[in-house]
Motif scaffolding. Structure first.
Motif, PDB file in Angstrom:
ATOM      1  N   LEU A  10       0.686  10.896   3.981  1.00 40.96           N
ATOM      2  CA  LEU A  10       1.222   9.587   4.346  1.00 40.96           C
ATOM      3  C   LEU A  10       0.281   8.482   3.879  1.00 40.96           C
ATOM      4  O   LEU A  10      -0.923   8.682   3.771  1.00 40.96           O
ATOM      5  CB  LEU A  10       1.392   9.486   5.860  1.00 40.96           C
ATOM      6  N   PHE A  14       4.920   4.114   3.107  1.00 41.74           N
ATOM      7  CA  PHE A  14       5.764   5.243   2.711  1.00 41.74           C
ATOM      8  C   PHE A  14       7.145   5.081   3.340  1.00 41.74           C
ATOM      9  O   PHE A  14       7.294   4.461   4.388  1.00 41.74           O
ATOM     10  CB  PHE A  14       5.122   6.582   3.120  1.00 41.74           C
ATOM     11  N   GLY A  81       3.076   0.203  -0.524  1.00 44.07           N
ATOM     12  CA  GLY A  81       3.670   1.514  -0.715  1.00 44.07           C
ATOM     13  C   GLY A  81       3.153   2.230  -1.945  1.00 44.07           C
ATOM     14  O   GLY A  81       1.962   2.210  -2.253  1.00 44.07           O
ATOM     15  N   VAL A  82       4.073   2.891  -2.648  1.00 43.43           N
ATOM     16  CA  VAL A  82       3.712   3.695  -3.825  1.00 43.43           C
ATOM     17  C   VAL A  82       3.020   2.851  -4.892  1.00 43.43           C
ATOM     18  O   VAL A  82       2.047   3.299  -5.512  1.00 43.43           O
ATOM     19  CB  VAL A  82       4.960   4.397  -4.402  1.00 43.43           C
ATOM     20  N   GLY A 111       7.817   8.902  -4.921  1.00 45.78           N
ATOM     21  CA  GLY A 111       6.589   9.688  -4.872  1.00 45.78           C
ATOM     22  C   GLY A 111       6.321  10.336  -6.219  1.00 45.78           C
ATOM     23  O   GLY A 111       5.171  10.660  -6.545  1.00 45.78           O
TER      24      GLY A 111
END
Length: 197
Positions: A10, A14, A81-82, A111
């Motif tokens: 995590l 995410f 995030g990513v 991801g």
């Protein structure tokens, strides 16, 4: 029988379902007879991780050396995030290290961009959320418009709910089709599309 370990890593931003959907599948699989231990982990010790829709999760610990490492997506087209994880480089580095050590690597949604940054997808078939297909193709992966792509020790899933399909496929492939079917029935989920292999 040796227990298979799954770490779902995590990070802030995410996507909730990318991680929690597979987590529930794996936990239900363990209850149905799969010799499986699943943990929600982070790279560094932390009390809480905040997901993209505001859910706050208390991780089980830090990333170990699991048999299977699952990487959720979330936030590729926005700040955080990513996108932030790829730019920081620490999660991709950890993914690359675990892969080099023999772990099976799986991703859900964007991801896959973390896997691409870790050089895990070069020359391999892969999929991701529709918003990142072009970026994934530019990373040297062979992109498939599929719900789940299985390339042996690297698996990728499309957007969000595809992570449930990926986890069910892993239960079927690694344990038993009957266990996967039991979990699918319990969760009232119907898998869509064929797994690309």
């Amino acid at each position: 029988m040796t227990e298979t370990t799954v770490d779902i890593v995590l990070f802030d931003g995410f996507d909730e379902l990318d991680a929690i959907g597979p987590y529930e599948v794996f936990e239900n699989g363990a209850q149905a007879g799969a010799s499986l231990e699943t943990r929600l982990v982070t790279l560094a010790e932390t009390d809480l991780v905040t997901a993209s829709h505001g859910l706050r999760v208390e991780p089980d610990g830090t990333l170990g050396n699991p048999d299977i490492l699952l990487v959720p997506g979330g936030g590729w087209t926005t700040e955080g995030g990513v996108r932030a994880v790829v730019e920081a480089g620490t999660v991709p580095a950890a993914v690359g290290e675990r892969f080099a050590a023999g772990a099976m690597i799986a991703s859900v949604c964007t991801g896959a961009m973390i896997l691409a940054e870790a050089d895990v997808l070069e020359g391999r078939p892969a999929t991701t959320h529709a918003v990142a297909m072009g970026d994934l193709a530019a990373s040297a992966a062979t992109v498939h418009d599929a719900r789940v792509v299985d390339d042996g020790d690297v698996l990728t899933a499309g957007g969000v709910t595809a992570g449930i399909d990926l986890a069910l496929w892993l239960l079927e492939r690694e344990f038993d089709a009957a266990i996967a079917a039991a979990v699918e029935t319990e969760m009232e989920h119907d898998r869509r599309g064929e797994v690309v292999r």
